[in-house]
Design a protein around this motif. Structure first.
Motif, PDB file in Angstrom:
ATOM      1  N   ALA A 221       0.851  -1.187   0.000  1.00 49.55           N
ATOM      2  CA  ALA A 221       0.000   0.000   0.000  1.00 49.55           C
ATOM      3  C   ALA A 221       0.887   1.238   0.000  1.00 49.55           C
ATOM      4  CB  ALA A 221      -0.925   0.002   1.214  1.00 49.55           C
ATOM      5  N   PHE A 222       0.910   1.947  -1.116  1.00 46.53           N
ATOM      6  CA  PHE A 222       1.667   3.186  -1.245  1.00 46.53           C
ATOM      7  C   PHE A 222       0.721   4.374  -1.107  1.00 46.53           C
ATOM      8  CE2 PHE A 222       4.523   0.272  -3.466  1.00 46.53           C
ATOM      9  CZ  PHE A 222       5.770   0.714  -3.056  1.00 46.53           C
ATOM     10  N   PRO A 223       1.264   5.559  -0.801  1.00 50.58           N
ATOM     11  CA  PRO A 223       0.423   6.758  -0.877  1.00 50.58           C
ATOM     12  C   PRO A 223      -0.159   6.929  -2.278  1.00 50.58           C
ATOM     13  CG  PRO A 223       2.454   7.249   0.290  1.00 50.58           C
ATOM     14  CD  PRO A 223       2.606   5.861  -0.268  1.00 50.58           C
ATOM     15  N   ALA A 224      -1.298   7.583  -2.330  1.00 46.91           N
ATOM     16  CA  ALA A 224      -1.958   7.802  -3.612  1.00 46.91           C
ATOM     17  C   ALA A 224      -1.085   8.663  -4.513  1.00 46.91           C
ATOM     18  CB  ALA A 224      -3.312   8.473  -3.399  1.00 46.91           C
TER      19      ALA A 224
ATOM     20  N   GLY B   7      -7.738  12.885   7.793  1.00 48.51           N
ATOM     21  CA  GLY B   7      -7.148  11.598   8.117  1.00 48.51           C
ATOM     22  C   GLY B   7      -5.826  11.325   7.442  1.00 48.51           C
ATOM     23  N   ASP B   8      -5.340  12.285   6.628  1.00 51.41           N
ATOM     24  CA  ASP B   8      -4.125  12.065   5.847  1.00 51.41           C
ATOM     25  C   ASP B   8      -2.980  12.993   6.242  1.00 51.41           C
ATOM     26  OD1 ASP B   8      -5.504  10.138   4.329  1.00 51.41           O
ATOM     27  OD2 ASP B   8      -6.317  11.707   3.026  1.00 51.41           O
ATOM     28  N   LEU B   9      -3.069  13.610   7.415  1.00 51.42           N
ATOM     29  CA  LEU B   9      -2.056  14.578   7.807  1.00 51.42           C
ATOM     30  C   LEU B   9      -0.733  13.924   8.195  1.00 51.42           C
ATOM     31  CD1 LEU B   9      -4.222  17.092   9.875  1.00 51.42           C
ATOM     32  CD2 LEU B   9      -3.559  17.208   7.469  1.00 51.42           C
ATOM     33  N   ALA B  10      -0.729  12.627   8.430  1.00 55.93           N
ATOM     34  CA  ALA B  10       0.520  11.925   8.754  1.00 55.93           C
ATOM     35  C   ALA B  10       1.254  11.459   7.503  1.00 55.93           C
ATOM     36  CB  ALA B  10       0.225  10.727   9.656  1.00 55.93           C
ATOM     37  N   ILE B  11       0.681  11.697   6.325  1.00 49.46           N
ATOM     38  CA  ILE B  11       1.281  11.264   5.064  1.00 49.46           C
ATOM     39  C   ILE B  11       1.885  12.478   4.366  1.00 49.46           C
ATOM     40  CG2 ILE B  11       0.919  10.034   2.910  1.00 49.46           C
ATOM     41  CD1 ILE B  11       0.358   8.431   5.492  1.00 49.46           C
TER      42      ILE B  11
ATOM     43  N   GLY C  20      -1.625  11.401   0.854  1.00 51.89           N
ATOM     44  CA  GLY C  20      -2.530  10.409   1.424  1.00 51.89           C
ATOM     45  C   GLY C  20      -3.792  10.366   0.597  1.00 51.89           C
ATOM     46  N   PRO C  21      -4.600   9.327   0.728  1.00 51.67           N
ATOM     47  CA  PRO C  21      -4.424   8.230   1.679  1.00 51.67           C
ATOM     48  C   PRO C  21      -3.478   7.156   1.173  1.00 51.67           C
ATOM     49  CG  PRO C  21      -6.452   7.936   0.448  1.00 51.67           C
ATOM     50  CD  PRO C  21      -5.877   9.243   0.003  1.00 51.67           C
TER      51      PRO C  21
END
Length: 350
Positions: A177-180, A203-207, A305-306
């Motif tokens: 699973a890679f980032p989009a 929900g994607d702030l860590a990416i 992300g995601p």
């Protein structure tokens, strides 16, 4: 690929059945910078990318996924596509030679190559009858494509997918699973500005946000005299910025004058998002010497992300302008319509 070292690599593969994995080199973003033995036709040649999984603040954190500016590119001098695959090679932590407990963190295609070598070893353990051609086919066939569709001279076949490769060797299925990733083509006019908005969810702030911008053009002499050139720059010279939802610039790339630069063919943006909302990539030509605001075309690989999801949607269009309704003929301009009857509920806030 016709030098002695490259030919030795080819013989090891063809005559001895060896799988040879080599680094592409760190000669940068200009075309045809891959050297020996990375230019060998039978070698699996590895480029370097930044990855996303290390936590912010760790010595091996990098705001990937983006292509490392130093990673050597194809084609080879005889026109073959290189590298073959790309794997993590930016701020990689490894055991320190000559110590029993020390570690070092380096960047380079030599840090990327062991990821591929180790993955190949796991695959051959699972499928002992695979030939070097089988290994190459599976490495490239399970790589997750980046850049233009198919194998290209920047990313190769794409990002190494160790899980997918070993799964194929075992006869099963699976992928990492890679980032989009969003692939965008753009053109900026002379003295103009080009922008692209994209959305980062809460929900994607860590990416990380990572953008690899490859500029269409050619190396042009910027210092020399007729018949001889001392210095080349990539033309056109485009600069890029990443803006957060408040309009603040949180990353900028000004190759070939800035950091993380080769000849100026690649601009790189990367940052950790801090708030959900609409972010913007802004591209504009450098107005100074030697190209004086000349625009051009480019391709962007945008990683966000995601993880394991679809690319982020573009932000919604702005709402239409509010319509004015006259209530109770307060301004005396209403027209009475005797042929229609209608009702409405109106809320007036003062």
């Amino acid at each position: 690929g016709q030098d002695a070292l490259s030919l030795s690599v080819n013989r090891a593969v063809v005559e001895k059945g060896k799988v040879v994995v080599v680094a592409a080199g760190n000669s940068g973003d200009d075309q045809s910078t891959v050297g020996s033995p990375g230019a060998a036709a039978r070698a699996i040649t590895v480029g370097a990318v930044a990855e996303w999984s290390a936590p912010t603040g760790a010595p091996n954190h990098s705001d990937g996924v983006y292509l490392a500016y130093f990673s050597s590119r194809g084609p080879t001098l005889d026109g073959r596509t290189k590298p073959d695959v790309a794997s993590p090679g930016v701020t990689i932590t490894a055991a320190q030679a000559g110590t029993t407990s020390g570690y070092v963190t380096f960047s380079g295609t030599s840090m990327a190559t062991p990821f591929v070598s180790g993955t190949v070893a796991l695959g051959l353990q699972a499928h002992t009858s695979w030939t070097p051609d089988d290994v190459r086919s599976a490495i490239e066939g399970t790589a997750q494509d980046r850049g233009p569709t198919g194998k290209d001279n920047d990313w190769g076949a794409g990002l190494l997918d160790g899980y997918g490769f070993v799964a194929r060797a075992e006869g099963t299925t699976g992928l990492t699973a890679f980032p989009a990733n969003t692939r965008v083509q753009g053109t900026v006019a002379d003295h103009g500005t080009w922008t692209r908005d994209f959305t980062v969810g809460s929900g994607d702030l860590a990416i990380p946000i990572g953008a690899t911008i490859i500029i269409d053009g050619a190396p042009e002499c910027v210092l020399g005299f007729p018949g001889f050139c001392f210095e080349y720059n990539w033309g056109p010279d485009l600069d890029a910025e990443l803006l957060d939802p408040s309009g603040t610039v949180i990353a900028s790339s000004t190759c070939a004058a800035g950091a993380e630069c080769g000849i100026g063919r690649q601009e790189t943006l990367h940052a950790m998002p801090t708030t959900a909302g609409t972010y913007t990539i802004r591209v504009s030509p450098y107005e100074g010497d030697p190209f004086f605001g000349r625009g051009g075309s480019f391709g962007i690989d945008l990683s966000t992300g995601p993880v394991g999801g679809s690319p982020p949607p573009p932000p919604p269009p702005p709402p239409p302008p509010a319509k004015t309704m006259h209530v109770g003929d307060l301004d005396g301009t209403a027209v009475r319509n005797a042929n229609k009857r209608w009702t409405a509920t109106v809320t007036i806030r003062v």
